[in-house]
Design an enzyme around this catalytic site. Structure first.
Site, mmCIF file in Angstrom:
data_model
loop_
_atom_site.group_PDB
_atom_site.id
_atom_site.type_symbol
_atom_site.label_atom_id
_atom_site.label_comp_id
_atom_site.label_asym_id
_atom_site.label_seq_id
_atom_site.Cartn_x
_atom_site.Cartn_y
_atom_site.Cartn_z
ATOM 1 N N LYS A 140 -1.670 5.184 -10.729
ATOM 2 C CA LYS A 140 -0.418 5.323 -11.770
ATOM 3 C C LYS A 140 -0.159 4.171 -12.337
ATOM 4 O O LYS A 140 0.131 5.220 -13.513
ATOM 5 C CB LYS A 140 0.666 4.816 -10.688
ATOM 6 C CG LYS A 140 0.856 5.487 -9.461
ATOM 7 C CD LYS A 140 2.637 5.091 -8.381
ATOM 8 C CE LYS A 140 1.657 3.535 -7.232
ATOM 9 N NZ LYS A 140 0.895 3.400 -7.142
ATOM 10 N N ARG B 136 -12.663 -2.165 -6.094
ATOM 11 C CA ARG B 136 -11.643 -2.123 -7.940
ATOM 12 C C ARG B 136 -11.916 -4.299 -7.616
ATOM 13 O O ARG B 136 -12.074 -4.656 -6.200
ATOM 14 C CB ARG B 136 -10.196 -1.836 -7.368
ATOM 15 C CG ARG B 136 -10.025 -2.476 -8.679
ATOM 16 C CD ARG B 136 -8.712 -1.080 -8.737
ATOM 17 N NE ARG B 136 -7.584 -1.586 -8.411
ATOM 18 C CZ ARG B 136 -6.076 -0.965 -8.337
ATOM 19 N NH1 ARG B 136 -5.866 0.429 -9.402
ATOM 20 N NH2 ARG B 136 -5.018 -1.333 -7.907
ATOM 21 N N ARG C 67 -9.283 -8.584 -5.282
ATOM 22 C CA ARG C 67 -7.399 -9.370 -5.215
ATOM 23 C C ARG C 67 -7.345 -9.217 -3.951
ATOM 24 O O ARG C 67 -7.655 -8.344 -2.451
ATOM 25 C CB ARG C 67 -6.292 -8.595 -5.781
ATOM 26 C CG ARG C 67 -5.889 -8.609 -7.799
ATOM 27 C CD ARG C 67 -5.438 -6.865 -7.964
ATOM 28 N NE ARG C 67 -4.125 -6.195 -7.109
ATOM 29 C CZ ARG C 67 -3.758 -4.947 -7.170
ATOM 30 N NH1 ARG C 67 -3.393 -4.628 -8.371
ATOM 31 N NH2 ARG C 67 -2.524 -4.541 -6.144
ATOM 32 N N ARG D 218 10.496 1.552 -4.977
ATOM 33 C CA ARG D 218 9.137 1.995 -3.384
ATOM 34 C C ARG D 218 9.737 2.156 -2.060
ATOM 35 O O ARG D 218 9.495 2.382 -1.491
ATOM 36 C CB ARG D 218 9.107 0.517 -3.151
ATOM 37 C CG ARG D 218 7.365 0.540 -3.629
ATOM 38 C CD ARG D 218 7.064 -0.620 -3.920
ATOM 39 N NE ARG D 218 5.130 -0.571 -3.731
ATOM 40 C CZ ARG D 218 3.973 -0.934 -4.690
ATOM 41 N NH1 ARG D 218 4.786 -1.429 -5.562
ATOM 42 N NH2 ARG D 218 2.859 -0.828 -4.345
ATOM 43 N N ARG E 67 -0.514 -1.967 3.463
ATOM 44 C CA ARG E 67 -0.053 -1.265 1.972
ATOM 45 C C ARG E 67 -0.077 0.448 2.287
ATOM 46 O O ARG E 67 1.299 1.031 2.226
ATOM 47 C CB ARG E 67 -0.333 -1.145 0.973
ATOM 48 C CG ARG E 67 -1.125 -2.799 0.458
ATOM 49 C CD ARG E 67 -1.587 -3.095 -0.908
ATOM 50 N NE ARG E 67 -1.829 -2.471 -1.412
ATOM 51 C CZ ARG E 67 -2.578 -2.458 -3.060
ATOM 52 N NH1 ARG E 67 -3.463 -2.966 -2.647
ATOM 53 N NH2 ARG E 67 -2.170 -2.043 -3.974
HETATM 54 P P1 AMP Z 1 1.089 -3.068 -6.563
HETATM 55 O O1 AMP Z 1 0.605 -3.342 -8.216
HETATM 56 O O2 AMP Z 1 2.314 -1.631 -7.321
HETATM 57 O O3 AMP Z 1 0.227 -2.173 -5.668
HETATM 58 O O4 AMP Z 1 1.682 -3.987 -6.833
HETATM 59 C C1 AMP Z 1 1.420 -4.893 -5.707
HETATM 60 C C2 AMP Z 1 2.259 -5.187 -4.488
HETATM 61 O O5 AMP Z 1 3.548 -6.241 -5.368
HETATM 62 C C3 AMP Z 1 2.868 -4.427 -3.329
HETATM 63 O O6 AMP Z 1 1.936 -4.914 -2.432
HETATM 64 C C4 AMP Z 1 3.918 -4.999 -3.109
HETATM 65 O O7 AMP Z 1 3.951 -7.125 -2.166
HETATM 66 C C5 AMP Z 1 4.692 -6.055 -4.292
HETATM 67 N N1 AMP Z 1 5.635 -4.754 -5.536
HETATM 68 C C6 AMP Z 1 5.050 -4.254 -6.123
HETATM 69 N N2 AMP Z 1 5.746 -3.509 -6.607
HETATM 70 C C7 AMP Z 1 7.714 -3.525 -5.359
HETATM 71 C C8 AMP Z 1 8.373 -2.592 -5.116
HETATM 72 N N3 AMP Z 1 9.005 -1.908 -6.348
HETATM 73 N N4 AMP Z 1 9.616 -3.353 -3.994
HETATM 74 C C9 AMP Z 1 8.709 -4.170 -3.184
HETATM 75 N N5 AMP Z 1 7.479 -4.926 -4.009
HETATM 76 C C10 AMP Z 1 6.858 -4.012 -4.491
#
Ligand code: AMP
Length: 213
Positions: free
Chosen positions: A13, A127, A160, A88, A171
């Site tokens: 994404k 990654r 990470r 999400r 996740r």
């Molecule tokens: P990402 O970089 O988009 O994979 O997000 C990393 C982490 O941030 C996720 O695993 C959640 O812990 C938190 N997070 C990001 N966006 C959201 C969202 N829209 N709702 C809830 N948690 C989020």
């Protein structure tokens, strides 16, 4: 353009968002990046979300909506936005729908990127990310020139916390339970565009087709 990027973690994404930004100056809004920046800066928000994020759990809908309600009002959103990692959950999707209605804005589409589960696990667990500028590397397909050091800014690159195998599994499960239902939500509104890849050309072709007047 105003686009939601849907798809499991690791489906590409962020990469697609960065490519789409070049087309018309739409801004990428990644809730994950916003939260990671808050953690790095040691803010109150960062402290609130640190533990949940490290385990790969979602942070609360209230917190995310509070962030996004402000972010979407900022000047740079006028040209359009690519929502990366938001919404999400169903409550977030419904709250976004209501917010956009209030602002008089319409989404162009919800772009669903998909990828087989084994490819996702492989991509995420190999990654690495720069702790300073966020540049993404991959130990197999895109290693840095010097082991552990960012080519762009010279800072450390690390795995990470939420890209360990355990956190990735968590996740993916959360994605299937809480985010995948959004695909149907947007399909019913006629907004869904599904592309079974994150290769740029087919994604761009699908979006162009969608945005045709
Ligand atoms: P990402 O970089 O988009 O994979 O997000 C990393 C982490 O941030 C996720 O695993 C959640 O812990 C938190 N997070 C990001 N966006 C959201 C969202 N829209 N709702 C809830 N948690 C989020």
């Amino acid at each position: 353009m105003k686009i939601i990027l849907l798809g499991p973690p690791g489906a590409g994404k962020g990469t697609i968002a960065k490519a789409l930004m070049q087309i018309d100056g739409s801004v990428q809004i990644s809730t994950g990046d916003i939260l990671r920046a808050a953690i790095a800066a040691g803010t109150e928000l960062g402290k609130q979300v640190e533990t949940a994020m490290a385990a790969g759990n979602l942070v609360t809908d209230e917190l995310i909506m509070g962030i996004m309600e402000q972010r979407l009002l900022e000047e740079d959103c006028q040209k359009g936005y690519l929502l990366d990692g938001f919404p999400r959950t169903m409550p977030q999707a419904e709250a976004l729908r209501d917010l956009l209605e209030k602002l008089g804005e319409k989404l162009d589409c919800a772009l669903e990127l998909d990828m087989p589960r084994d490819v996702i696990i492989e991509r995420l667990s190999t990654r690495r990310t720069c702790t300073n500028c966020g540049e993404i590397y991959n130990v197999i397909s895109k290693p840095p020139l010097v082991d552990g050091i960012c080519d762009v800014c010279g800072n450390d690159i690390v795995q990470r916390d939420d890209e360990t195998e355990e956190a990735i599994e968590n996740r993916l499960q959360i994605y299937n339970e809480q985010t995948a239902p959004l695909v149907d939500f947007y399909r019913k509104q006629g907004l869904l565009v599904s592309v079974p890849t994150s290769d740029l050309d087919p994604v761009l072709a699908a979006i162009k087709e969608r945005l045709k007047p």
